[in-house]
Design an enzyme around this catalytic site. Structure first.
Site, PDB file in Angstrom:
ATOM      1  N   ASP A  70       0.707  -1.350  -0.052  1.00 39.68           N
ATOM      2  CA  ASP A  70       0.162   0.017  -0.082  1.00 39.68           C
ATOM      3  C   ASP A  70       0.854   1.193   0.095  1.00 39.68           C
ATOM      4  O   ASP A  70       0.459   2.392   0.340  1.00 39.68           O
ATOM      5  CB  ASP A  70      -0.970   0.051   1.228  1.00 39.68           C
ATOM      6  CG  ASP A  70      -0.051  -0.027   2.577  1.00 39.68           C
ATOM      7  OD1 ASP A  70       0.628  -1.059   2.634  1.00 39.68           O
ATOM      8  OD2 ASP A  70      -0.477   0.642   3.274  1.00 39.68           O
ATOM      9  N   ARG A  92       4.642   1.043 -12.165  1.00 37.76           N
ATOM     10  CA  ARG A  92       4.033   0.730 -10.770  1.00 37.76           C
ATOM     11  C   ARG A  92       3.073  -0.498 -11.102  1.00 37.76           C
ATOM     12  O   ARG A  92       3.263  -1.364 -10.209  1.00 37.76           O
ATOM     13  CB  ARG A  92       3.258   1.775 -10.269  1.00 37.76           C
ATOM     14  CG  ARG A  92       4.070   2.856  -9.802  1.00 37.76           C
ATOM     15  CD  ARG A  92       3.224   3.822  -8.787  1.00 37.76           C
ATOM     16  NE  ARG A  92       2.231   4.571  -9.614  1.00 37.76           N
ATOM     17  CZ  ARG A  92       2.206   5.677 -10.268  1.00 37.76           C
ATOM     18  NH1 ARG A  92       3.485   6.344 -10.207  1.00 37.76           N
ATOM     19  NH2 ARG A  92       1.256   6.263 -10.848  1.00 37.76           N
ATOM     20  N   LYS A 182      -6.711  -0.070   6.202  1.00 43.11           N
ATOM     21  CA  LYS A 182      -5.514   0.157   6.965  1.00 43.11           C
ATOM     22  C   LYS A 182      -5.429   1.526   7.236  1.00 43.11           C
ATOM     23  O   LYS A 182      -5.613   2.452   6.307  1.00 43.11           O
ATOM     24  CB  LYS A 182      -4.114  -0.451   6.307  1.00 43.11           C
ATOM     25  CG  LYS A 182      -2.903  -0.021   7.004  1.00 43.11           C
ATOM     26  CD  LYS A 182      -1.924  -0.244   6.200  1.00 43.11           C
ATOM     27  CE  LYS A 182      -0.568   0.861   6.659  1.00 43.11           C
ATOM     28  NZ  LYS A 182       0.486   0.789   5.679  1.00 43.11           N
ATOM     29  N   GLU A 222      -3.178   0.601  13.370  1.00 40.89           N
ATOM     30  CA  GLU A 222      -1.693   0.518  13.704  1.00 40.89           C
ATOM     31  C   GLU A 222      -1.127   1.960  13.779  1.00 40.89           C
ATOM     32  O   GLU A 222      -1.144   2.755  13.529  1.00 40.89           O
ATOM     33  CB  GLU A 222      -1.521   0.427  11.832  1.00 40.89           C
ATOM     34  CG  GLU A 222       0.121   0.319  12.010  1.00 40.89           C
ATOM     35  CD  GLU A 222       0.532   0.077  10.470  1.00 40.89           C
ATOM     36  OE1 GLU A 222       1.823   0.468  10.217  1.00 40.89           O
ATOM     37  OE2 GLU A 222      -0.213   0.201   9.310  1.00 40.89           O
ATOM     38  N   GLU A 224       2.168   2.861  14.805  1.00 41.22           N
ATOM     39  CA  GLU A 224       3.543   2.514  14.846  1.00 41.22           C
ATOM     40  C   GLU A 224       4.167   3.358  15.765  1.00 41.22           C
ATOM     41  O   GLU A 224       4.252   4.364  15.634  1.00 41.22           O
ATOM     42  CB  GLU A 224       3.954   2.736  13.270  1.00 41.22           C
ATOM     43  CG  GLU A 224       5.398   1.956  13.292  1.00 41.22           C
ATOM     44  CD  GLU A 224       5.942   2.077  11.975  1.00 41.22           C
ATOM     45  OE1 GLU A 224       7.231   1.773  11.525  1.00 41.22           O
ATOM     46  OE2 GLU A 224       5.057   2.335  10.810  1.00 41.22           O
ATOM     47  N   LYS A 264      -2.126  -4.182  13.844  1.00 43.17           N
ATOM     48  CA  LYS A 264      -0.710  -3.917  13.442  1.00 43.17           C
ATOM     49  C   LYS A 264       0.161  -3.287  14.101  1.00 43.17           C
ATOM     50  O   LYS A 264       0.601  -2.175  13.876  1.00 43.17           O
ATOM     51  CB  LYS A 264      -0.870  -3.295  12.189  1.00 43.17           C
ATOM     52  CG  LYS A 264       0.293  -3.565  11.008  1.00 43.17           C
ATOM     53  CD  LYS A 264       0.042  -3.429   9.642  1.00 43.17           C
ATOM     54  CE  LYS A 264       1.636  -3.381   8.741  1.00 43.17           C
ATOM     55  NZ  LYS A 264       1.419  -3.049   7.451  1.00 43.17           N
ATOM     56  N   SER A 306       6.963  -4.828  10.183  1.00 43.74           N
ATOM     57  CA  SER A 306       8.413  -5.230  10.243  1.00 43.74           C
ATOM     58  C   SER A 306       9.215  -3.922  10.638  1.00 43.74           C
ATOM     59  O   SER A 306      10.214  -4.244  11.302  1.00 43.74           O
ATOM     60  CB  SER A 306       8.876  -5.520   8.746  1.00 43.74           C
ATOM     61  OG  SER A 306       8.764  -5.048   7.734  1.00 43.74           O
ATOM     62  N   GLY A 307       8.684  -2.755  10.214  1.00 41.25           N
ATOM     63  CA  GLY A 307       9.412  -1.578  10.811  1.00 41.25           C
ATOM     64  C   GLY A 307      10.818  -1.184  10.355  1.00 41.25           C
ATOM     65  O   GLY A 307      11.413  -0.637  11.159  1.00 41.25           O
ATOM     66  N   GLY A 308      11.239  -1.879   9.380  1.00 42.70           N
ATOM     67  CA  GLY A 308      12.842  -1.849   8.928  1.00 42.70           C
ATOM     68  C   GLY A 308      13.893  -2.825   9.318  1.00 42.70           C
ATOM     69  O   GLY A 308      14.828  -2.534   9.241  1.00 42.70           O
ATOM     70  N   SER A 333       1.959  -8.498   8.747  1.00 41.61           N
ATOM     71  CA  SER A 333       1.523  -7.825   7.734  1.00 41.61           C
ATOM     72  C   SER A 333       3.071  -6.939   7.452  1.00 41.61           C
ATOM     73  O   SER A 333       3.225  -5.966   7.852  1.00 41.61           O
ATOM     74  CB  SER A 333       0.693  -6.901   8.148  1.00 41.61           C
ATOM     75  OG  SER A 333       0.137  -6.005   7.018  1.00 41.61           O
ATOM     76  N   TYR A 395       5.404   6.562   4.422  1.00 42.59           N
ATOM     77  CA  TYR A 395       4.965   5.900   3.426  1.00 42.59           C
ATOM     78  C   TYR A 395       4.631   6.902   2.181  1.00 42.59           C
ATOM     79  O   TYR A 395       4.040   7.672   2.564  1.00 42.59           O
ATOM     80  CB  TYR A 395       3.741   4.948   3.727  1.00 42.59           C
ATOM     81  CG  TYR A 395       4.193   3.619   4.335  1.00 42.59           C
ATOM     82  CD1 TYR A 395       3.919   2.619   3.615  1.00 42.59           C
ATOM     83  CD2 TYR A 395       4.147   3.606   5.643  1.00 42.59           C
ATOM     84  CE1 TYR A 395       4.090   1.233   4.102  1.00 42.59           C
ATOM     85  CE2 TYR A 395       4.628   2.286   6.173  1.00 42.59           C
ATOM     86  CZ  TYR A 395       4.614   1.020   5.278  1.00 42.59           C
ATOM     87  OH  TYR A 395       4.705  -0.105   5.957  1.00 42.59           O
TER      88      TYR A 395
END
Length: 395
Positions: A70, A92, A182, A222, A224, A264, A306-308, A333, A395
């Site tokens: 996304d 894309r 999301k 989410e 984060e 998430k 996963s966050g990097g 996710s 993002y």
């Protein structure tokens, strides 16, 4: 706007973080001052309740997780630029087609989060992407937030916009085939976080969740907690517990059906710049401690971001969390942790599509095994072990 509505909120649910002043406590009881009265409970997501519960359970099914593709067009452009491609709709579409038409993907992937452009796109043969997903028994999802902007009155923090017009957009997404949504907001530990930023994040997520359910979409919640910073894992745990406490308070205030949501969260890890790295077992211990203290068992699935982290790190940590039974399905996710090797294998060349799709299946299968607690890192490539942390990632 979400901020404007805060004056109407009962502020007593929050405590200031990082040593700031706390709000006044709630009165212990109103029974002595007011006679008891009957209060009727509101109906929660009445028109879609059964469907929401079924969709959430389907996504949080054993051995499967979510493929997150996304990224905004701008962020997708950065990914394409890394392999020398221009950021055009054609490129894309080609990349997303590679991902979404991978044969056998549904064995390991239960849901796919799409950007709005992708939800309405088709393959070069004219087949809708949502139909490609359905054939693999993968539930289509949609990113509905409008991104982060500076939060006035905070410690250089941000808030997530997108509530305006969300109901009408969600109804259109449902018609197009989306069945879950999301909304990503962030909390920064180096910036405090301030009570204002935590409350804004929690309230925005709760309003989004209620609106989504009212329109038939299972909301992924989410907040984060960014990896940025040099703080120890204990500080991350403290902040995560506070954030999720606020989130569930406002979810309940907005009559959100817990059985019809997915979470998430970030894993509880030390800051990316902390001198000591934590083992998967330590990360699992702290993360599960936080979840058991804050997340009701009515929630069907915890789908970690996963966050990097590197592809292997994200998989190892997930595997460590599934070594004993949990009250909820603990799964994934992932975006970069599923796509990184795929993109580098593809390189934008048609002759590499099959090899790239095979690399996607390798990563999806690894995380499927991790969800079942059966993953081994033996044989993983050096590329998959490389970290992907980007300070201040958007993002």
């Amino acid at each position: 706007m979400a901020c404007a509505s805060f004056a109407k909120l009962n502020a007593t649910s929050s405590q200031w973080i990082a040593g700031q002043q706390s709000f006044a406590p709630r009165p212990r009881s109103s029974a002595a001052r007011f006679p008891a009265r009957r209060v009727s409970a509101p109906i929660r997501a009445a028109a879609y309740s059964d469907e929401l519960v079924q969709t959430a359970k389907s996504i949080a099914s054993p051995g499967r997780g979510i493929l997150a593709i996304d990224e905004s067009n701008a962020t997708c452009g950065k990914r394409l630029a890394s392999i020398g491609l221009d950021n055009t709709e054609v490129n894309r579409q080609a990349y997303r087609q590679l991902l979404l038409t991978t044969p056998g993907l549904g064995e390991y992937i239960s849901g796919a989060i799409l950007f709005e452009e992708t939800l309405y796109q088709s393959t070069t043969d004219g087949k809708k992407f949502v139909d490609c997903l359905r054939e693999e028994k993968i539930v289509p999802g949609i990113k509905v937030d409008k991104g982060l902007v500076p939060l006035p009155g905070s410690n250089n923090e941000s808030w997530c916009q997108g509530l305006d017009g969300l109901a009408s957009r969600s109804a259109e997404y449902y018609k197009q085939g989306a069945r879950f949504a999301k909304w990503r907001t962030v909390v920064s530990i180096p910036c405090g976080p301030s009570a204002l930023a935590v409350k804004e994040a929690a309230w925005g997520l709760a309003r989004y969740a209620a609106i989504s359910q009212d329109n038939g979409l299972v909301p992924i919640v989410e907040p984060e907690i960014l990896l940025d910073g040099d703080h120890p894992i204990e500080r991350t745990l403290e902040v995560a517990e506070k954030v999720w406490s606020e989130v569930f308070f406002y979810l309940a205030e907005n009559n959100v059906l817990f059985e019809g949501i997915l979470l998430k969260p970030s894993m509880v890890t030390p800051g990316a710049e902390h001198k000591e790295k934590a083992s998967p077992e330590t990360i699992a211990k702290y993360t599960l401690t936080m979840l058991r203290r804050r997340v009701p068992p009515a929630v069907p699935g915890i789908m970690f971001l996963s966050g990097g982290q590197s592809e292997v790190q994200a998989t190892q940590n997930l595997n460590a969390m599934n070594q004993s039974p949990n009250p909820w399905r603990v799964s994934f996710s992932y975006a970069r942790a599923l796509q990184n090797t795929v993109l580098k294998t593809w390189q934008g060349r048609p002759e590499n599509v099959e090899a790239a799709q095979k690399s996607l299946l390798v990563r999806a299968k690894a995380n499927s095994l991790a969800q079942l607690g059966q993953y081994s890192a033996e044989g993983e490539s050096e590329e998959a072990k490389k970290g992907m942390f980007v300070k201040g990632y958007t993002y």
